[in-house]
Write a protein that holds these residues in place. Structure first.
Motif, PDB file in Angstrom:
ATOM      1  N   LYS A  69     -10.328   1.170   0.711  1.00 50.80           N
ATOM      2  CA  LYS A  69     -10.786   1.886   1.909  1.00 50.80           C
ATOM      3  C   LYS A  69      -9.626   2.563   2.652  1.00 50.80           C
ATOM      4  O   LYS A  69      -9.843   3.254   3.639  1.00 50.80           O
ATOM      5  CB  LYS A  69     -11.495   0.902   2.841  1.00 50.80           C
ATOM      6  N   GLN A  70      -8.420   2.323   2.181  1.00 52.11           N
ATOM      7  CA  GLN A  70      -7.259   2.905   2.850  1.00 52.11           C
ATOM      8  C   GLN A  70      -7.149   4.399   2.545  1.00 52.11           C
ATOM      9  O   GLN A  70      -7.416   4.833   1.413  1.00 52.11           O
ATOM     10  CB  GLN A  70      -5.984   2.196   2.392  1.00 52.11           C
ATOM     11  N   PRO A  71      -6.757   5.213   3.511  1.00 53.87           N
ATOM     12  CA  PRO A  71      -6.604   6.658   3.299  1.00 53.87           C
ATOM     13  C   PRO A  71      -5.659   7.002   2.146  1.00 53.87           C
ATOM     14  O   PRO A  71      -5.873   7.983   1.439  1.00 53.87           O
ATOM     15  CB  PRO A  71      -6.044   7.151   4.637  1.00 53.87           C
ATOM     16  N   ILE A  72      -4.635   6.158   1.944  1.00 54.76           N
ATOM     17  CA  ILE A  72      -3.652   6.464   0.910  1.00 54.76           C
ATOM     18  C   ILE A  72      -4.273   6.438  -0.484  1.00 54.76           C
ATOM     19  O   ILE A  72      -3.815   7.116  -1.398  1.00 54.76           O
ATOM     20  CB  ILE A  72      -2.460   5.471   0.998  1.00 54.76           C
ATOM     21  N   TRP A  73      -5.330   5.654  -0.656  1.00 52.20           N
ATOM     22  CA  TRP A  73      -6.016   5.563  -1.948  1.00 52.20           C
ATOM     23  C   TRP A  73      -6.574   6.920  -2.360  1.00 52.20           C
ATOM     24  O   TRP A  73      -6.473   7.322  -3.519  1.00 52.20           O
ATOM     25  CB  TRP A  73      -7.111   4.506  -1.859  1.00 52.20           C
ATOM     26  N   SER A  74      -7.146   7.629  -1.408  1.00 55.63           N
ATOM     27  CA  SER A  74      -7.775   8.920  -1.716  1.00 55.63           C
ATOM     28  C   SER A  74      -6.754  10.013  -2.027  1.00 55.63           C
ATOM     29  O   SER A  74      -7.123  11.085  -2.518  1.00 55.63           O
ATOM     30  CB  SER A  74      -8.663   9.374  -0.552  1.00 55.63           C
ATOM     31  N   THR A  75      -5.479   9.758  -1.789  1.00 58.27           N
ATOM     32  CA  THR A  75      -4.456  10.762  -2.095  1.00 58.27           C
ATOM     33  C   THR A  75      -3.977  10.680  -3.541  1.00 58.27           C
ATOM     34  O   THR A  75      -3.272  11.576  -4.017  1.00 58.27           O
ATOM     35  CB  THR A  75      -3.225  10.590  -1.173  1.00 58.27           C
ATOM     36  N   LEU A  76      -4.342   9.614  -4.235  1.00 57.60           N
ATOM     37  CA  LEU A  76      -3.879   9.444  -5.611  1.00 57.60           C
ATOM     38  C   LEU A  76      -4.537  10.461  -6.538  1.00 57.60           C
ATOM     39  O   LEU A  76      -5.744  10.729  -6.452  1.00 57.60           O
ATOM     40  CB  LEU A  76      -4.171   8.022  -6.097  1.00 57.60           C
ATOM     41  N   LYS A  77      -3.746  11.004  -7.425  1.00 52.60           N
ATOM     42  CA  LYS A  77      -4.211  12.034  -8.356  1.00 52.60           C
ATOM     43  C   LYS A  77      -5.351  11.522  -9.237  1.00 52.60           C
ATOM     44  O   LYS A  77      -6.343  12.217  -9.467  1.00 52.60           O
ATOM     45  CB  LYS A  77      -3.030  12.477  -9.225  1.00 52.60           C
ATOM     46  N   ALA A  78      -5.224  10.306  -9.745  1.00 53.57           N
ATOM     47  CA  ALA A  78      -6.259   9.749 -10.615  1.00 53.57           C
ATOM     48  C   ALA A  78      -7.579   9.585  -9.875  1.00 53.57           C
ATOM     49  O   ALA A  78      -8.655   9.802 -10.441  1.00 53.57           O
ATOM     50  CB  ALA A  78      -5.798   8.400 -11.161  1.00 53.57           C
ATOM     51  N   VAL A  79      -7.493   9.225  -8.593  1.00 49.74           N
ATOM     52  CA  VAL A  79      -8.706   9.062  -7.784  1.00 49.74           C
ATOM     53  C   VAL A  79      -9.365  10.424  -7.574  1.00 49.74           C
ATOM     54  O   VAL A  79     -10.590  10.573  -7.718  1.00 49.74           O
ATOM     55  CB  VAL A  79      -8.371   8.409  -6.430  1.00 49.74           C
ATOM     56  N   GLN A  80      -8.580  11.425  -7.251  1.00 46.97           N
ATOM     57  CA  GLN A  80      -9.113  12.765  -7.009  1.00 46.97           C
ATOM     58  C   GLN A  80      -9.755  13.368  -8.256  1.00 46.97           C
ATOM     59  O   GLN A  80     -10.739  14.103  -8.162  1.00 46.97           O
ATOM     60  CB  GLN A  80      -7.986  13.675  -6.512  1.00 46.97           C
TER      61      GLN A  80
ATOM     62  N   LEU B  87       0.824  -1.210   0.000  1.00 43.90           N
ATOM     63  CA  LEU B  87       0.000   0.000   0.000  1.00 43.90           C
ATOM     64  C   LEU B  87       0.855   1.256   0.000  1.00 43.90           C
ATOM     65  O   LEU B  87       0.523   2.259  -0.643  1.00 43.90           O
ATOM     66  CB  LEU B  87      -0.915  -0.002   1.225  1.00 43.90           C
ATOM     67  N   GLU B  88       1.983   1.198   0.688  1.00 44.48           N
ATOM     68  CA  GLU B  88       2.840   2.373   0.797  1.00 44.48           C
ATOM     69  C   GLU B  88       3.448   2.786  -0.541  1.00 44.48           C
ATOM     70  O   GLU B  88       3.798   3.951  -0.739  1.00 44.48           O
ATOM     71  CB  GLU B  88       3.976   2.098   1.802  1.00 44.48           C
ATOM     72  N   THR B  89       3.563   1.828  -1.455  1.00 36.91           N
ATOM     73  CA  THR B  89       4.191   2.147  -2.743  1.00 36.91           C
ATOM     74  C   THR B  89       3.186   2.545  -3.825  1.00 36.91           C
ATOM     75  O   THR B  89       3.583   2.859  -4.951  1.00 36.91           O
ATOM     76  CB  THR B  89       5.010   0.947  -3.251  1.00 36.91           C
ATOM     77  N   LEU B  90       1.897   2.537  -3.514  1.00 37.99           N
ATOM     78  CA  LEU B  90       0.885   2.907  -4.515  1.00 37.99           C
ATOM     79  C   LEU B  90       1.129   4.284  -5.130  1.00 37.99           C
ATOM     80  O   LEU B  90       0.977   4.450  -6.351  1.00 37.99           O
ATOM     81  CB  LEU B  90      -0.517   2.856  -3.897  1.00 37.99           C
ATOM     82  N   PRO B  91       1.516   5.305  -4.342  1.00 37.90           N
ATOM     83  CA  PRO B  91       1.751   6.625  -4.948  1.00 37.90           C
ATOM     84  C   PRO B  91       2.842   6.618  -6.014  1.00 37.90           C
ATOM     85  O   PRO B  91       2.828   7.465  -6.925  1.00 37.90           O
ATOM     86  CB  PRO B  91       2.164   7.491  -3.744  1.00 37.90           C
ATOM     87  N   ASP B  92       3.771   5.662  -5.954  1.00 34.01           N
ATOM     88  CA  ASP B  92       4.822   5.573  -6.970  1.00 34.01           C
ATOM     89  C   ASP B  92       4.261   5.164  -8.325  1.00 34.01           C
ATOM     90  O   ASP B  92       4.936   5.333  -9.359  1.00 34.01           O
ATOM     91  CB  ASP B  92       5.886   4.549  -6.549  1.00 34.01           C
TER      92      ASP B  92
END
Length: 339
Positions: free
Chosen positions: A294-305, A263-268
């Motif tokens: 459902k993880q908070p990190i998912w909502s930080t992704l540019k494509a998701v936003q 999960l931590e590497t998703l932003p990469d």
């Protein structure tokens, strides 16, 4: 006097025998001609000739190289069986050959296009554990499989000549097509198919290259609870995206094969447009309940936003030349300027 009469009698007897022989020969000749002119006789002779030609074709063989060595295969195989219903089925159908049997991936999402062909092709079990009994029953004269099925190679070779294709080090749909076409004497058809594909790619580039200059693209794969990325050499759709000039993020440049992500590497692996590729039916049905969404990190992704995330099933449905051409058509819908 008696001597002369005996001579005359003998001559007359010989003459009568000669006439009788001519008569019998004429009747036989007529009967023979009559029989030859009968339709049934012609059909029977033609059928025997065709059967003889077919037997000669089946008997003719050639040596071909494959991932596990060499095999002596029929020059004109009539009953080809494949050990999967996608990566090998697609190119065979494309060059005009319908297998007598195929193995299947029961948990995979299947191509609707190929499903219509598989519907009446006898199945020989799971592609990870094909049924040798069912294969034997279908009497194939050539079996085609993947190198990762090599544990069955020796047994399969006792049933029919078997060739294995290397899909462990990469999945090159063009290479697979050319190889199958070559060993099956359909290379001309393969060249036509690739020419049609290249024409589609050129049209796509002409229409969308400018729009894609400012975009970046990434593809995540879901398999159960795992998230991973595949190199462009590992899946046919990756090859197509490179051909089409789809701007994948730089991280793909040196990626070979398969890489599992945390999960931590998703932003990469974030991008302007993010595709979430689903292989299994269960994952498709339960997509919304997957924990990583459902993880908070998912909502930080540019494509998701930016609402630019698409759920797809490319890895299991874009598998060869038939589905590749359809994939190029579908790509238009993802890169036009609409919400």
């Amino acid at each position: 006097m008696l001597h002369n009469e005996e001579k005359v009698f003998r001559k007359a007897k010989l003459f009568l025998l000669f006439l009788a022989a001519v008569f019998v020969f004429s009747i036989a000749a007529c009967n023979s001609k009559t029989l030859w002119l009968q339709p049934g006789r012609i059909n029977s002779t033609t059928k025997q000739t065709e059967q003889s030609d077919s037997a000669q074709k089946s008997a003719a063989t050639k040596i071909v190289s494959h991932a596990l060595g060499q095999a002596e295969i029929p020059l004109h195989p009539q009953r080809i069986l494949v050990l999967d219903g996608s990566y090998l089925l697609d190119p065979l159908l494309a060059i005009g050959i319908k297998p007598v049997g195929a193995a299947t991936c029961p948990y995979c999402i299947k191509s609707d296009t190929l499903n219509q062909f598989v519907a009446d092709i006898p199945l020989v079990g799971h592609w990870e554990q094909p049924s040798l009994e069912k294969i034997l029953r279908l009497k194939p004269d050539l079996i085609v499989g993947h190198i990762w099925q090599k544990q069955y190679y020796s047994l399969l070779s006792t049933i029919a000549p078997t060739v294995m294709i290397d899909t462990d080090s990469g999945v090159d749909f063009k290479k697979n097509l050319k190889y199958l076409a070559e060993i099956l004497d359909r290379s001309d058809r393969a060249e036509e198919i690739l020419a049609e594909y290249n024409e589609q790619i050129q049209k796509f580039q002409q229409q969308l290259t400018e729009k894609l200059r400012t975009k970046t693209v990434s593809v995540l794969h879901l398999y159960g609870s795992n998230v991973a990325v595949y190199g462009s050499d590992f899946v046919p759709y990756g090859q197509i995206m490179l051909d089409a000039g789809i701007p994948l993020i730089p991280a793909y440049k040196n990626l070979k094969g398969y890489l599992e992500l945390s999960l931590e590497t998703l932003p990469d692996w974030d991008a302007d447009i993010l595709f979430v590729d689903i292989l299994r039916k269960d994952d498709s049905e339960n997509l919304k309940s997957l924990s990583f969404l459902k993880q908070p990190i998912w909502s930080t992704l540019k494509a998701v936003q930016n609402n630019q995330v698409y759920a797809v099933s490319w890895a299991s449905t874009v598998v060869g030349p038939i589905t590749a051409n359809q994939f190029v058509d579908r790509l238009y819908g993802y890169f036009i300027d609409t919400p």
